[in-house]
Design an enzyme around this catalytic site. Structure first.
Site, PDB file in Angstrom:
ATOM      1  N   TYR A 242       0.830  -1.207   0.000  1.00  0.00           N
ATOM      2  CA  TYR A 242       0.000   0.000   0.000  1.00  0.00           C
ATOM      3  C   TYR A 242       0.867   1.260   0.000  1.00  0.00           C
ATOM      4  O   TYR A 242       0.628   2.200  -0.762  1.00  0.00           O
ATOM      5  CB  TYR A 242      -0.887  -0.052   1.240  1.00  0.00           C
ATOM      6  CG  TYR A 242      -1.919   1.024   1.387  1.00  0.00           C
ATOM      7  CD1 TYR A 242      -3.075   1.042   0.600  1.00  0.00           C
ATOM      8  CD2 TYR A 242      -1.784   2.010   2.363  1.00  0.00           C
ATOM      9  CE1 TYR A 242      -4.041   2.012   0.769  1.00  0.00           C
ATOM     10  CE2 TYR A 242      -2.748   2.985   2.540  1.00  0.00           C
ATOM     11  CZ  TYR A 242      -3.874   2.991   1.738  1.00  0.00           C
ATOM     12  OH  TYR A 242      -4.833   3.957   1.913  1.00  0.00           O
TER      13      TYR A 242
ATOM     14  N   LYS B 213       1.078   4.162  -2.839  1.00  0.00           N
ATOM     15  CA  LYS B 213       0.637   5.519  -2.495  1.00  0.00           C
ATOM     16  C   LYS B 213       1.721   6.570  -2.714  1.00  0.00           C
ATOM     17  O   LYS B 213       1.420   7.688  -3.147  1.00  0.00           O
ATOM     18  CB  LYS B 213       0.153   5.547  -1.041  1.00  0.00           C
ATOM     19  CG  LYS B 213      -1.161   4.797  -0.821  1.00  0.00           C
ATOM     20  CD  LYS B 213      -2.267   5.281  -1.734  1.00  0.00           C
ATOM     21  CE  LYS B 213      -3.655   4.850  -1.289  1.00  0.00           C
ATOM     22  NZ  LYS B 213      -4.690   5.289  -2.246  1.00  0.00           N
TER      23      LYS B 213
END
Length: 299
Positions: A164, A168
């Protein structure tokens, strides 16, 4: 002055609930025609639902205009079809909010490569797919507003979220280049790093904090960042009504020569290298090279 989206057409991905739903509802309330995109899966990206249709019903019940789209952001052709459907109905696309996302949290030691790849595909490649699908339309219009969704995990790290976080921070980097490339066609590109109580985070917040971090308290930043007078190339943190700006900075650094041009020299001059006095916020990658040239010239 009231910010209005009358006659604007917006696409919001992952808009079947949480942040995306809050963005879609507020855009519609302020006059935008909205494509509500949501694959409708669970937060790990599996399954389907009619979440997007329910948000469209909310918008139309309130007097707004919206259509649903169940395409996957990981499928470029489906994103092209989504953009074409919006143009067929309303003639243009002015705003894209890349919000769709999934979580497959595990420590890196226990994370399977497939889980790493899937999260990258949804967040980073998915946002690139959506943006590419609408980019030429925005260039032809000489108008576009694109919002990427980063995270404090991407900016600062968080245990158990290597996949993640990589996706991001990648989105923040994508923003920076697209903001430069889009400038001549009045396409502004920004990044939001939200903290909100949603289906994605419901097991991370205590009940009272979950309410304080309502998605509606993030939406003002998202809407401002896709407005006509928005800035570009910004990273804005938002949560519980608090709004912050994050920057990728560069110190003045130190020029090392002779014996100091060595690992030992780096160690000896570490304090000077990392001294944040008069640090810069470059607006393009070339500014790092220029700052080095200035050092070489003794400026």
């Amino acid at each position: 002055m009231t910010i209005s989206y009358t006659d604007r057409v917006a696409i919001v991905t992952g808009a079947g609930g949480g942040l995306g739903r809050a963005y879609a509802l507020e855009l519609a309330r302020r006059g935008a025609k909205v494509v509500v995109n949501d694959l409708g899966g669970s937060r790990d990206g599996t399954g389907h639902s009619d979440a997007a249709l329910k948000v469209v019903e909310e918008i139309t019940a309130a007097g707004g205009e919206a259509i649903s789209n169940g395409g996957s952001v990981t499928d470029y052709d489906q994103m092209v079809a989504m953009v074409e459907a919006a143009k067929a109905k309303w003639g243009r696309v002015d705003i894209l909010i890349n919000n769709a996302g999934v979580l497959r949290d595990k420590s890196f030691a226990k994370m399977e490569p497939a889980d790493f790849k899937f999260v990258i595909d949804v967040h980073l490649n998915g946002s690139a797919n959506c943006t590419k699908a609408v980019w030429e339309t925005m260039r032809a219009q000489n108008y576009g507003r694109v919002l990427m969704t980063a995270s404090s995990t991407g900016l600062y790290g968080n245990f158990g979220q290597a996949n993640y976080g990589a996706a991001k921070l990648g989105l923040a980097g994508l923003t920076k280049t697209l903001a430069i490339e889009g400038a001549k066609n009045n396409i502004k590109v920004n990044t939001i790093a939200p903290t909100a109580g949603t289906r994605m985070t419901e097991d991370l917040f205590p009940a009272e904090a979950f309410a304080a971090f309502a998605p509606e308290k993030v939406a003002p930043a998202a809407l401002f960042l896709v407005s006509e007078d928005a800035p570009t190339n910004m990273i804005i943190g938002a949560g519980a009504g608090v709004f912050q700006a994050a920057y990728v900075t560069l110190t003045q650094g130190a020029l090392l020569t002779g014996d100091d041009l060595s690992p030992e020299g780096i160690a000896a001059h570490w304090d000077a290298i990392t001294d944040r006095t008069a640090e810069m916020t470059p607006q393009s990658g070339s500014e790092q090279s220029l700052s080095i040239l200035r050092k070489l010239q003794g400026q």
